[in-house]
Design a protein around this motif. Structure first.
Motif: not given
Length: 123
Positions: A4, A6, A22, A34, A36, A70, A72, A78, A80, A95-96
């Motif tokens: 991953l 970022e 990410c 996923m 964050w 959030i 994707r 990816t 976001y 952090y992802c």
């Protein structure tokens, strides 16, 4: 194995916006839930938001609902994090995180971490 990476962090004034990205390696991105997280010095890593493999289900920590979103794009591997109306207290390393198939609600659930990206919000 999932890697991953970022991007999108930086310095922004209070009230501004940032979008974190990410990018994930691998051909099974859709199979991963996923999330964050964020962390400030001396504090535990804090859950921010999570999104299901399909992108159809999301969840947020209560204090950030309405300001953070959030999402994707499975075609781009990816995820976001759109952050609006930023406050100085949002300053942290973001952090992802990824977990195969199962939901993420805290840091102990995570299988893979990104290296983090710094977000600094000035007052």
């Amino acid at each position: 194995q999932v890697q991953l990476v970022e991007s999108g962090g930086g310095l922004v004034q209070a009230g501004g916006s940032l979008r974190l990205s990410c990018a994930a390696s691998g051909r099974t991105f859709r199979s991963y839930v996923m999330a964050w997280f964020r962390q400030t010095p001396g504090k535990e890593r804090e859950f921010v938001a999570t999104v299901s493999g399909s992108g159809g289900s999301t969840s947020y920590t209560d204090s950030l609902k309405g300001r953070f979103t959030i999402s994707r794009d499975n075609a781009k591997n990816t995820v976001y994090l759109q952050m609006n109306s930023l406050k100085p207290e949002d300053t942290a390393v973001y952090y992802c995180a990824a977990r195969y198939y199962y939901r993420i609600s805290n840091s102990a659930d995570v299988d893979y971490w990104g290296q983090g990206t710094q977000v600094t919000v000035s007052s």
